[in-house]
Design a protein around this motif. Structure first.
Motif, short mmCIF file in Angstrom:
data_model
loop_
_atom_site.label_atom_id
_atom_site.label_comp_id
_atom_site.label_asym_id
_atom_site.label_seq_id
_atom_site.Cartn_x
_atom_site.Cartn_y
_atom_site.Cartn_z
N THR C 2 0.83 -1.20 0.00
CA THR C 2 0.00 0.00 0.00
C THR C 2 0.86 1.25 0.00
OG1 THR C 2 -0.14 -0.17 2.36
CG2 THR C 2 -2.02 -1.02 1.12
N ALA C 3 2.11 1.10 0.47
CA ALA C 3 3.03 2.24 0.44
C ALA C 3 3.30 2.65 -1.00
CB ALA C 3 4.34 1.90 1.15
N ALA C 4 3.50 1.65 -1.84
CA ALA C 4 3.75 1.93 -3.26
C ALA C 4 2.53 2.61 -3.86
CB ALA C 4 4.07 0.63 -3.99
N ARG C 5 1.36 2.09 -3.53
CA ARG C 5 0.12 2.65 -4.06
C ARG C 5 0.00 4.14 -3.70
NH1 ARG C 5 -5.06 3.75 -2.53
NH2 ARG C 5 -6.70 3.10 -3.98
N THR C 6 0.20 4.40 -2.42
CA THR C 6 0.09 5.79 -1.96
C THR C 6 1.10 6.68 -2.67
OG1 THR C 6 -0.46 4.83 0.17
CG2 THR C 6 -0.02 7.20 0.13
N ALA C 7 2.32 6.17 -2.76
CA ALA C 7 3.38 6.99 -3.35
C ALA C 7 3.08 7.28 -4.83
CB ALA C 7 4.72 6.27 -3.21
N ILE C 8 2.66 6.25 -5.55
CA ILE C 8 2.39 6.44 -6.99
C ILE C 8 1.25 7.44 -7.19
CG2 ILE C 8 1.56 5.30 -9.09
CD1 ILE C 8 2.98 2.72 -8.06
N LEU C 9 0.16 7.22 -6.46
CA LEU C 9 -0.99 8.11 -6.64
C LEU C 9 -0.65 9.54 -6.23
CD1 LEU C 9 -3.85 5.71 -5.49
CD2 LEU C 9 -3.43 6.56 -7.82
N GLN C 10 0.15 9.64 -5.18
CA GLN C 10 0.55 10.98 -4.74
C GLN C 10 1.37 11.69 -5.82
OE1 GLN C 10 2.64 10.83 -0.99
NE2 GLN C 10 0.70 11.19 0.10
N ARG C 11 2.32 10.95 -6.37
CA ARG C 11 3.16 11.55 -7.42
C ARG C 11 2.32 11.98 -8.61
NH1 ARG C 11 7.33 8.07 -6.25
NH2 ARG C 11 6.61 6.54 -7.78
N LEU C 12 1.37 11.13 -8.99
CA LEU C 12 0.53 11.48 -10.13
C LEU C 12 -0.27 12.75 -9.84
CD1 LEU C 12 -0.77 7.96 -11.29
CD2 LEU C 12 1.02 9.35 -12.34
N ARG C 13 -0.84 12.80 -8.64
CA ARG C 13 -1.67 13.97 -8.32
C ARG C 13 -0.82 15.22 -8.21
NH1 ARG C 13 -5.43 10.11 -5.61
NH2 ARG C 13 -7.20 10.25 -7.04
N ALA C 14 0.38 15.06 -7.65
CA ALA C 14 1.27 16.21 -7.54
C ALA C 14 1.67 16.69 -8.92
CB ALA C 14 2.51 15.83 -6.74
N GLY C 15 1.93 15.74 -9.81
CA GLY C 15 2.36 16.08 -11.15
C GLY C 15 1.33 16.91 -11.88
N ARG C 16 0.09 16.55 -11.66
CA ARG C 16 -0.96 17.27 -12.35
C ARG C 16 -1.13 18.67 -11.75
NH1 ARG C 16 -6.17 13.76 -12.65
NH2 ARG C 16 -6.10 14.38 -10.49
N GLY C 17 -0.71 18.77 -10.51
CA GLY C 17 -0.71 20.07 -9.83
C GLY C 17 -2.07 20.74 -9.86
N ASN C 18 -2.04 22.04 -10.01
CA ASN C 18 -3.30 22.78 -10.02
C ASN C 18 -3.81 23.02 -11.43
OD1 ASN C 18 -3.19 23.02 -7.22
ND2 ASN C 18 -1.79 24.77 -7.42
N GLN C 19 -3.03 22.52 -12.39
CA GLN C 19 -3.44 22.74 -13.77
C GLN C 19 -4.31 21.58 -14.22
OE1 GLN C 19 0.65 23.20 -15.33
NE2 GLN C 19 -0.27 24.79 -16.62
N PRO C 20 -5.60 21.80 -14.32
CA PRO C 20 -6.41 20.70 -14.79
C PRO C 20 -6.09 20.44 -16.27
CG PRO C 20 -7.74 22.68 -14.59
CD PRO C 20 -6.35 23.02 -14.12
N LEU C 21 -6.02 19.17 -16.63
CA LEU C 21 -5.74 18.83 -18.02
C LEU C 21 -7.08 18.76 -18.75
CD1 LEU C 21 -3.23 15.96 -17.23
CD2 LEU C 21 -2.68 18.28 -17.93
N SER C 22 -7.15 19.41 -19.88
CA SER C 22 -8.42 19.37 -20.59
C SER C 22 -8.24 18.70 -21.96
CB SER C 22 -9.00 20.77 -20.76
OG SER C 22 -7.96 21.63 -21.17
N PRO C 23 -8.57 17.42 -22.02
CA PRO C 23 -8.40 16.70 -23.29
C PRO C 23 -9.46 17.14 -24.28
CG PRO C 23 -9.48 15.30 -21.68
CD PRO C 23 -9.14 16.59 -20.97
N PRO C 24 -9.15 16.97 -25.57
CA PRO C 24 -10.16 17.29 -26.59
C PRO C 24 -11.32 16.30 -26.51
CG PRO C 24 -8.24 16.26 -27.58
CD PRO C 24 -7.91 16.48 -26.14
N ALA C 25 -12.45 16.67 -27.06
CA ALA C 25 -13.62 15.78 -27.03
C ALA C 25 -13.35 14.55 -27.89
CB ALA C 25 -14.83 16.53 -27.57
N SER C 26 -13.98 13.42 -27.51
CA SER C 26 -13.81 12.18 -28.28
C SER C 26 -15.00 12.04 -29.22
CB SER C 26 -13.76 10.98 -27.34
OG SER C 26 -12.80 11.17 -26.34
N ASP C 27 -14.73 12.15 -30.50
CA ASP C 27 -15.78 11.99 -31.50
C ASP C 27 -15.69 10.58 -32.09
OD1 ASP C 27 -17.43 11.95 -33.67
OD2 ASP C 27 -16.51 13.65 -34.71
#
Lengths: 479, 260, 220
Positions: C2-27
């Motif tokens: 679970t340590a790995a889980r927490t660390a990975i998810l934390q890094r991902l969330r930190a990476g995204r930071g405060n900038q929400p990523l806005s993908p283009p629409a899927s047609d």
């Protein structure tokens, strides 16, 4: 992250390139194979609105990456609910240990493997063998490569560097198969050798092409049926995948599947698309009793820290970039010395292994753009290569480097050269003076200019620069 | 995400000509041919004497600071609202595609974007903006075309060269194997990885020779220098010529200019 | 871990930071919209699956079992794995012939008869949940009656498909059958032709690990 054993050699790129270029067998095996794959891909997209399909593929992958942590949690929830046990590994080594522990808990002695590049990346086979567990590859190409004690030279066609004669000889030496140039015969022999192993294997290990968060489904794409046997016959199945392989909805698989198989081998679809959402149910007669999913980070979350580099994670591992790469076609997969060769390897491996271990890769491209042009999910590969070149030399004070091993290629000579370039070209008068000196002393310019003239003649400066010609013509020019 | 469709401007009264350093120093005849072709189309060509290099060598080697410093003074050279025409896909690609990246978030961003939007590859401009009509006046000849990778993929002009050559009645455009494959130049690539570059240019040269071409006509002097230089060193029967030199020569009777 | 889980998810969330990523629409229209008639879908399915070495027989609904026996005799197959409980299997069971192939059911866990299934079964017969015209794919959801290995281990796989069961695209099949809402079975499959490989010098060879023949009986 500890370095995988073979990474020691990665640094020696040039000698491997030299020996690949000097090997006519390698040259012709790859040239023929890549020519075939390129034309098959082109035919497979006939009648498609390919650009819209690529847009959709990219959009689906971008959407998945934009919600990556949430989707991983959703995937875990759904898988767990359906009886798939989910494990997380920060490094390849951790993933190996998780797999070993699952095997040991079942007293497993033999493991049969379906094709998985992540397991190559983490060198799972060596790890398990050191722990006394036999790990046998069952994809025919991987089986051949394993018999030869080599690594795959292509992510889709692992044994593409060998021709039939070489494979016949290899199978004869290692398995006693009669020598034959009949591919059907060799294939049947391998089938027989592997069927025994399938029946006896204690654990099956596979990769994952797409993991669907919404339904907790692992999608595996293959032609041979070894992937299905691996995930069905042994009592325990372990699927191992990079964390980036998740997609949001089941329907997201449809464009990716359409792109993957056509881009990879020019097939409209593979023989099997195998969708696994749980272990054998109580009343069922086959399927594994246990299914595990190992989610491997191994450097991917650091790629995720940077919005530009994040595009690397869109990859669906089709191999089209290498099939269309003029460099890969010349040197083959082994010259790179990395698990993933070709253009995708050049932009991915520096993150997995650090630029200090992969410093020759980002520059080993003409930036011709063939890779980016065919990438089914529109990864801007040339742009990312350029970015890694910048990271290698710390070449941008406005945007400091973040990649592991950045600045590894900084050296005073090259910096001096580019500072000289700047000194000369940023000042028009200085540049025009340089031009007029160059033309005046054109016969004194060296005829040998380093590696360039090893293979080519050197051009002579013109008698007059265009600046001079235009200046004379317009008496002062436009300005 | 698809590249935006190119919107060609109406034929202007004037254009700026950005020669590129390679043309300026080594192949000025190609530059002059381009200028004369434009002038023959009734366009006044402005040649800013302050121009040097587009900065691409430094940029593609990862030295963005040096590249920017070379480009910045040149951002001021094109004040009028006229197209900027470049006789090279590679330098054109640098200006059109990469200046906006290089200057994103800097005080020069607007200027760089404005310049990028006005940048055109010369043959594309001749065909699709000037709607040039060529009258062939030369002897029968077999040529092959090499469109540089940046002309093909960054500037999207793969069809342009063959269409221009197609207007020349006495010119037979021969088909080579793998026309879209890179010649192996790649700027500093040829020096950093000379063996791979050699393998590529050898294959390219042999494909052109096998196609029966006497001359390879190229969009870019870099590729031409690479291919023709290889052919010369290895005594292969192939000459190189920049496409605009070739077009000018065929339609004016002037011989031999801009050959490599 | 679970340590790995927490660390990975934390890094991902930190990476995204405060900038929400806005993908283009899927047609999805490019993988969805096909205006093929039933006949066109049938034809397309047949063309596509035949192009990858699948064998197709269009037969009248009341004649398919006879056709199956004839095919088996022609191929020299002496036994057939078929479920006595599915509608397709039951027909084969009820119309089996004295002189025809011997039928057997998959009626015990694989662990009890692995060598037998791997070595002594000539062919298997299953139904399917439909097919996809665009790619020439059969949709199978293995069940208790027709387990996963039936379509994989025997050298020949016979599949019965209704002519009106063909969807234009995978997207349409997913949507119209409501896969995501139904909940996915432990295993779902698309099968498009017999097992094959091109791993030796890009030369095609069939039957590498799975069936070397895939025979589709389309009921009209």
């Amino acid at each position: 992250m500890s370095l995988a054993p073979h990474s020691q050699e990665v640094r020696h790129f040039h000698p491997r390139v030299r020996s690949a270029l000097d090997n006519p067998q390698i040259r012709s095996n790859f040239r023929n194979a890549m020519d075939g794959l390129m034309s098959k891909r082109q035919n497979a997209f006939n009648g498609w609105d390919l650009e819209s399909l690529r847009d959709l593929g990219a959009a689906v992958r971008l959407r998945a990456l934009s919600r990556l942590p949430e989707l991983l949690e959703q995937l875990e929830d759904n898988c767990s609910r359906q009886g798939i046990r989910v494990h997380w590994a920060e490094t390849g080594e951790q993933a190996c240990e998780i797999i070993r522990d699952i095997c040991k808990a079942r007293d497993a002695r033999t493991v049969i493997k379906g094709k998985s590049m992540v397991s190559e990346e983490m060198e799972l086979n060596h790890f398990l063998e050191a722990e006394g567990i036999e790990a046998l590859e069952s994809d025919l190409g991987e089986y051949i490569v394993q018999l030869a004690k080599e690594t795959p030279s292509h992510i889709i066609m692992p044994a593409i560097h060998k021709n039939t004669a070489e494979i016949s000889e290899l199978m004869h030496d290692r398995t006693g198969t009669e020598r034959s140039h009949d591919v059907a015969y060799l294939t049947a022999a391998a089938r027989q050798q592997l069927r025994e192993k399938f029946m006896k294997a204690d654990v099956g290990i596979s990769g994952v092409n797409f993991a669907v968060a919404q339904t907790g489904t692992l999608c595996l794409v293959e032609n041979e049926g070894n992937g299905r046997l691996t995930t069905t016959v042994p009592p325990c199945h372990i699927a191992v995948t990079g964390i980036e392989k998740v997609v949001e909805h089941l329907e997201d698989v449809t464009p990716l599947l359409a792109l993957l198989t056509r881009s990879a081998t020019g097939q409209h679809v593979t023989t099997y698309v195998n969708m696994i959402s749980g272990p054998r149910k109580a009343d069922e007669f086959d399927g594994p009793e246990e299914v595990h999913l190992v989610l491997v980070d191994s450097g991917r979350s650091s790629i995720y820290q940077d919005q530009e580099l994040m595009d690397t994670l869109r990859c669906i591992r089709c191999g089209a970039c290498m099939n269309h790469c003029p460099v890969y076609t010349r040197v083959g997969g082994h010259a790179y010395g990395t698990t993933y060769p070709g253009p995708i390897g050049k932009i991915l491996m520096p993150h997995l292994m650090g630029l200090e271990n992969t410093q020759d890769l980002p520059s080993a491209s003409t930036l011709c753009g063939a890779c980016g042009e065919v990438c089914p999910v529109r990864i801007p590969i040339p742009k990312l290569l350029q970015r890694l070149r910048k990271e290698s030399v710390d070449g941008d004070s406005l945007r400091p480097s973040v990649v592991r091993g950045h600045g590894v290629k900084r050296n005073w000579k090259e910096r001096l050269a580019w500072n000289g370039f700047r000194w000369l070209f940023r000042n028009p008068r200085r540049y025009r003076l340089f031009g007029s000196l160059l033309t005046r002393f054109r016969w004194f310019t060296p005829s040998q200019v380093g590696p360039w003239t090893r293979y080519r003649t050197s051009p002579k400066p013109a008698a007059k620069t265009l600046h001079q010609m235009m200046n004379e013509r317009t008496r002062g020019g436009a300005r | 995400m698809t590249d935006p469709i190119k919107l060609y401007p109406a034929k202007p009264e004037k254009v700026y000509f950005f020669a590129t350093c390679l043309v300026d120093l080594f192949y000025p005849d190609a530059g002059m041919a381009g200028i004369q072709l434009l002038e023959r189309e009734g366009i006044e060509v402005l040649f800013p004497q302050g121009q040097t290099c587009c900065g691409q060598p430094a940029f593609s080697s990862g030295f963005n600071d040096q590249a920017r410093d070379v480009v910045i003074p040149q951002l001021e050279l094109f004040p009028g609202d006229y197209p900027i025409v470049v006789p090279a896909g590679s330098c054109g690609g640098m200006m059109r595609k990469h200046y906006p990246e290089l200057f994103a978030g800097t005080p020069w961003q607007d200027k760089a974007e404005n310049l990028a939007a006005r940048t055109w590859e010369l043959t594309d401009f001749l065909l699709n903006v000037c709607h040039i009509r060529l009258e062939d006046q030369g002897e029968p000849v077999k040529v092959a075309m090499h469109t540089s990778c940046s002309a093909r993929r960054e500037m999207g002009v793969a069809e342009v060269g063959p269409r221009l050559l197609g207007q020349l009645g006495q010119v037979e455009l021969v088909e080579q194997a793998r026309p879209a494959e890179c010649c192996g130049f790649g700027g500093t690539f040829a020096v950093r990885h000379p063996e791979i570059s050699e393998a590529m240019v050898a294959d390219k040269t042999e494909a052109l020779v096998a196609a029966g071409a006497e001359t390879v006509v190229a969009t870019d002097c870099g590729c031409m220098m690479n291919i023709a230089g290889y052919a010369e060193k290895n005594r292969r029967p192939l000459k190189g010529q920049h496409i605009v030199s070739f077009l000018w020569e065929r339609t004016c009777g002037h011989g031999g200019e801009g050959k490599a | 871990m679970t340590a790995a889980r927490t660390a990975i998810l934390q890094r991902l969330r930190a990476g995204r930071g405060n900038q929400p990523l806005s993908p283009p629409a899927s047609d999805f229209s490019v993988v969805r919209d096909r205006d093929w008639t039933t006949a066109e879908k049938l034809e397309r399915f047949e063309t596509m699956i035949t192009s990858v070495n699948g064998e197709v027989h269009r037969v009248a609904e009341d004649r398919w079992v006879d056709h199956l026996w004839a095919l088996m005799a022609a191929k020299g197959l002496t036994n057939l794995l078929a479920s006595p409980e599915t509608s397709v299997g039951r027909e084969a069971w009820t119309r089996q012939r004295e002189s025809g192939p011997r039928l057997r059911a998959y009626d015990s866990p694989i662990d009890d008869w692995k060598p037998e299934l791997f070595n002594n079964v000539d062919a298997a017969l299953t139904g399917c949940r439909g097919a996809i015209a665009e790619t020439g794919s059969l949709i199978l959801w293995p069940t208790v009656q027709e387990p996963r290995l039936m379509s994989l281990v025997p050298p020949v796989h016979f599949v019965v498909l209704g002519a009106d069961q063909i969807y234009a695209t995978f997207y349409q099949a997913l949507a119209e059958q409501g896969w995501a809402d139904l909940g996915m079975p432990a295993n779902a499959l698309l099968i498009s032709g017999p097992s094959k490989t091109a791993d030796i010098e890009q030369t095609l060879a069939y039957g590498v690990h799975g069936p070397r023949e895939l025979v589709v009986l389309i009921l009209e």
